[in-house]
Scaffold this motif. Structure first.
Motif, short mmCIF file in Angstrom:
data_model
loop_
_atom_site.label_atom_id
_atom_site.label_comp_id
_atom_site.label_asym_id
_atom_site.label_seq_id
_atom_site.Cartn_x
_atom_site.Cartn_y
_atom_site.Cartn_z
N MET A 61 0.83 -1.20 0.00
CA MET A 61 0.00 0.00 0.00
C MET A 61 0.87 1.26 0.00
SD MET A 61 -3.02 -1.15 -0.16
CE MET A 61 -4.04 0.27 0.20
N GLU A 62 1.99 1.19 0.73
CA GLU A 62 2.86 2.36 0.81
C GLU A 62 3.55 2.65 -0.53
OE1 GLU A 62 3.75 1.75 5.57
OE2 GLU A 62 5.39 1.46 4.14
N ILE A 63 3.85 1.60 -1.26
CA ILE A 63 4.45 1.78 -2.60
C ILE A 63 3.46 2.51 -3.51
CG2 ILE A 63 5.15 0.57 -4.70
CD1 ILE A 63 6.40 -1.59 -2.81
N LEU A 64 2.21 2.03 -3.50
CA LEU A 64 1.21 2.65 -4.37
C LEU A 64 0.96 4.10 -3.95
CD1 LEU A 64 -1.41 -0.22 -4.82
CD2 LEU A 64 0.50 0.42 -6.30
N ALA A 65 0.91 4.33 -2.62
CA ALA A 65 0.66 5.69 -2.12
C ALA A 65 1.78 6.63 -2.55
CB ALA A 65 0.54 5.66 -0.60
N GLU A 66 3.03 6.15 -2.45
CA GLU A 66 4.17 7.00 -2.82
C GLU A 66 4.17 7.28 -4.33
OE1 GLU A 66 6.11 8.71 -1.16
OE2 GLU A 66 7.94 9.06 -2.31
N ALA A 67 3.80 6.26 -5.11
CA ALA A 67 3.76 6.44 -6.57
C ALA A 67 2.76 7.53 -6.95
CB ALA A 67 3.42 5.12 -7.26
N TRP A 68 1.58 7.52 -6.30
CA TRP A 68 0.57 8.54 -6.59
C TRP A 68 0.98 9.90 -6.03
CZ3 TRP A 68 -2.29 7.85 -10.45
CH2 TRP A 68 -2.92 6.63 -10.73
N ARG A 69 1.67 9.88 -4.89
CA ARG A 69 2.02 11.13 -4.22
C ARG A 69 2.93 11.99 -5.10
NH1 ARG A 69 5.72 13.61 -1.12
NH2 ARG A 69 7.28 11.98 -1.35
N VAL A 70 3.90 11.37 -5.76
CA VAL A 70 4.85 12.16 -6.54
C VAL A 70 4.49 12.21 -8.03
CG1 VAL A 70 6.69 11.65 -4.90
CG2 VAL A 70 6.50 10.30 -6.98
N TYR A 71 3.41 11.52 -8.41
CA TYR A 71 2.94 11.57 -9.79
C TYR A 71 2.77 13.02 -10.22
CZ TYR A 71 0.01 10.54 -13.85
OH TYR A 71 -0.48 10.44 -15.13
N PRO A 72 3.14 13.44 -11.42
CA PRO A 72 3.58 12.62 -12.56
C PRO A 72 5.06 12.30 -12.58
CG PRO A 72 3.39 14.88 -13.27
CD PRO A 72 3.03 14.86 -11.80
N ASN A 73 5.80 12.66 -11.54
CA ASN A 73 7.21 12.25 -11.51
C ASN A 73 7.33 10.79 -11.11
OD1 ASN A 73 8.15 14.71 -12.33
ND2 ASN A 73 8.87 15.36 -10.32
N GLU A 74 8.48 10.21 -11.38
CA GLU A 74 8.73 8.84 -10.95
C GLU A 74 9.02 8.83 -9.45
OE1 GLU A 74 11.50 6.43 -13.13
OE2 GLU A 74 10.43 6.69 -15.03
N ALA A 75 8.40 7.91 -8.76
CA ALA A 75 8.67 7.69 -7.34
C ALA A 75 9.74 6.61 -7.23
CB ALA A 75 7.40 7.22 -6.63
N CYS A 76 10.46 6.59 -6.12
CA CYS A 76 11.42 5.52 -5.91
C CYS A 76 11.65 5.26 -4.43
CB CYS A 76 12.74 5.80 -6.63
SG CYS A 76 13.52 7.37 -6.20
N GLY A 77 12.26 4.14 -4.16
CA GLY A 77 12.54 3.76 -2.79
C GLY A 77 13.17 2.39 -2.76
N VAL A 78 13.34 1.88 -1.56
CA VAL A 78 13.98 0.56 -1.43
C VAL A 78 13.11 -0.38 -0.61
CG1 VAL A 78 16.36 1.32 -1.74
CG2 VAL A 78 15.33 1.41 0.54
N LEU A 79 13.33 -1.66 -0.82
CA LEU A 79 12.64 -2.72 -0.10
C LEU A 79 13.56 -3.24 0.99
CD1 LEU A 79 11.29 -4.67 -3.20
CD2 LEU A 79 10.01 -3.10 -1.73
N ILE A 80 12.99 -3.39 2.17
CA ILE A 80 13.77 -3.85 3.32
C ILE A 80 13.25 -5.23 3.75
CG2 ILE A 80 14.53 -3.31 5.66
CD1 ILE A 80 15.27 -1.14 3.66
#
Ligand SMILES: [Zn+2]
Length: 146
Positions: free
Chosen positions: A10-29
């Motif tokens: 859910m957090e991945i999807l939320a971050e993707a929408w949050r920074v849209y239309p830019n690319e979102a990124c992050g890491v998996l732990i």
């Protein structure tokens, strides 16, 4: 196979929408074992600030790595969004994924928002034979919500 908890999903999807239309990124732990579920998603600022490419902010990456280390965990993959194209590694992504110092065991998760409905897919990317980047091994892996 990528096993991922509902929360990081859910957090991945939320971050993707949050920074849209830019690319979102992050890491998996998570833990290093192949079959262990992803425990956390750590969003990291896209230093490229772009809708076409992403660059993990080096300071953000360092902090995420330290937090993971403090919990006895490690970075096991990279996530980014595609806002204009399918959830498939671009030539730039392949170059990044096969760079020296990038563990070949990392999951490469891409979430596409190109068609309104998010599509999340995960890949393993291996360096190609010889000098041909275009023939790098891109293997999609199943994604399991756990
Ligand atoms: Zn990409």
């Amino acid at each position: 196979m990528l096993k991922i908890g509902h929360q990081p999903w859910m957090e991945i999807l939320a971050e993707a929408w949050r920074v849209y239309p830019n690319e979102a990124c992050g890491v998996l732990i998570g833990q290093s074992g192949d079959d262990d579920p992803i425990l956390r998603f750590e969003p990291i600022e896209n230093a490229a600030n772009s809708s076409r490419v992403f660059t993990l902010d080096p300071m953000g990456f360092m902090k995420a790595e330290r937090r993971a280390d403090d919990d006895g965990l490690e970075i096991v993959g990279v996530v980014h969004s595609h806002t204009h194209t399918a959830a498939y590694p671009s030539p730039t992504d392949v170059t990044e994924a096969t760079a020296p110092l990038v563990p070949p065991t990392w999951h490469w998760v891409i979430v596409s928002l190109a068609w309104g409905f998010p599509e999340l897919r995960s890949f393993r990317v291996q360096a190609g034979e010889g000098d041909s980047m275009t023939l790098a091994g891109i293997a999609e892996e199943p994604v399991l919500l756990s």
